[in-house]
Design an enzyme around this catalytic site. Structure first.
Site, PDB file in Angstrom:
ATOM      1  N   CYS A   1       0.844  -1.203   0.000  1.00 34.84           N
ATOM      2  CA  CYS A   1       0.000   0.000   0.000  1.00 34.84           C
ATOM      3  C   CYS A   1       0.879   1.253   0.000  1.00 34.84           C
ATOM      4  CB  CYS A   1      -0.920  -0.027   1.221  1.00 34.84           C
ATOM      5  SG  CYS A   1      -1.799   1.509   1.543  1.00 34.84           S
TER       6      CYS A   1
ATOM      7  N   CYS B   1       0.041   3.967   2.580  1.00 30.25           N
ATOM      8  CA  CYS B   1       0.428   3.529   3.923  1.00 30.25           C
ATOM      9  C   CYS B   1       1.857   3.939   4.236  1.00 30.25           C
ATOM     10  CB  CYS B   1       0.305   2.009   4.057  1.00 30.25           C
ATOM     11  SG  CYS B   1      -1.376   1.367   3.868  1.00 30.25           S
TER      12      CYS B   1
END
Length: 323
Positions: free
Chosen positions: A79, A82
């Site tokens: 991700c 993230c």
């Protein structure tokens, strides 16, 4: 205006008298025990950020949430957002010095936890206070707004549950060594300057600072969101709301009037009204006017965030009128 589900409205559910009373009693008992035994209960700064799995969730999150708010960061290695949000939350955990505990959950390794929290996309950030969970926000968000959310969370923990946090000993577990500060990210200074400008209503300065980040990193989620917000606030700053709304009501076919009113709607928190107004403007028009209304609607989507269900619904409505 609260962007990207940063609202703490869900906290009202945490105010149940029984839960608050139990949490306060546990917190007071823990402090009394520490005072009686002479134990400080201090932890090292590194212990303010922990990795959590399903097996240790009750011990590391639910039990700890009776003494300190626990912020859950659901993330994954693949991700990209993230990788922007995670280091920021870790830095804030150390900076807040025990006022909250950051627990990181790798969703690939903890699918059950992801399902239990009803997470549809990551990064997703929740809090657990006195054993009760509430959503904070999903997706990347500007640092200034994350700080505001954390401040509200801490206030709720203190006032309703008696949670005063945990004591941090900078020398604990380091043999006297001073813990190193987390390295600054490549755009931290620019993003901080942009957020400060935004807070000071210097929308032009904020816009330029966010654009400077996006020049080097076009996909930077914090800069994209911040730029959309700064541009929106800059547009409405000099508007006369009464005159704008009257013009929009008197001239429903005037695209510029509808766009200006939609900006005011969004700033006032009337998200569905703003989206609906522009979807209708797209439906009524053609050519350049239609494209102008469509592009402004896409800009407003950026302000709210793609994960918001209101954005999803408006995208569907937009597709219907376009095709």
């Amino acid at each position: 205006m609260q962007p990207r589900n940063m609202s703490m409205s869900g906290v009202v559910d945490l105010a149940a008298v029984k839960a608050a009373g139990e949490a306060k009693a546990k917190a007071e008992q823990a402090r009394a025990d520490a005072a009686r035994t002479g134990a400080s209960g201090a932890v090292a700064p590194a212990s303010l950020v922990i990795d959590v799995d399903e097996a240790g969730f009750e011990r590391d999150v639910l039990q700890r949430s009776t003494e300190v708010p626990v912020v859950l960061d659901f993330w994954a290695e693949w991700c990209e957002p993230c990788k922007q949000l995670g280091p920021l939350l870790e830095r804030l955990a150390v900076e807040y010095n025990g006022r909250f505990l950051l627990a990181k959950v790798d969703v690939d390794a903890n699918q059950t936890l992801m399902q239990q929290f009803g997470i549809q996309g990551i990064p997703a950030v929740f809090a657990v206070v006195a054993g009760q969970a509430l959503p904070l926000f999903q997706g990347a968000a500007p640092e200034a707004q994350i700080r505001e959310t954390l401040d509200q969370l801490i206030q709720v923990g203190e006032e309703r549950f008696g949670l005063t946090g945990i004591t941090v000993d900078p020398d604990a577990g380091t043999s006297g060594a001073v813990p190193a500060e987390a390295p600054a990210g490549p755009y931290d200074a620019l993003l901080e300057a942009a957020a400060s400008a935004l807070d000071a209503n210097d929308f032009g300065g904020a816009i330029q600072a966010y654009k400077n980040v996006l020049t080097d990193d076009p996909a930077n989620p914090e800069a994209k969101l911040g730029l959309a917000q700064a541009e929106l606030l800059g547009r409405v700053q000099s508007m006369d709301p009464q005159a704008v709304r009257k013009e929009a009501a008197d001239s429903p076919a005037d695209v510029d009037a509808q766009i200006a009113a939609a900006d005011l709607d969004l700033v006032g928190g009337h998200v569905e009204d703003a989206f609906g107004r522009l979807v209708e403007a797209v439906r009524r028009t053609a050519g350049d006017e239609r494209n102008t209304a469509r592009l402004r609607l896409l800009e407003l989507f950026e302000v709210i965030g793609p994960e918001d269900p209101r954005v999803t619904a408006a995208r569907t409505a937009l597709a219907r009128v376009l095709f």
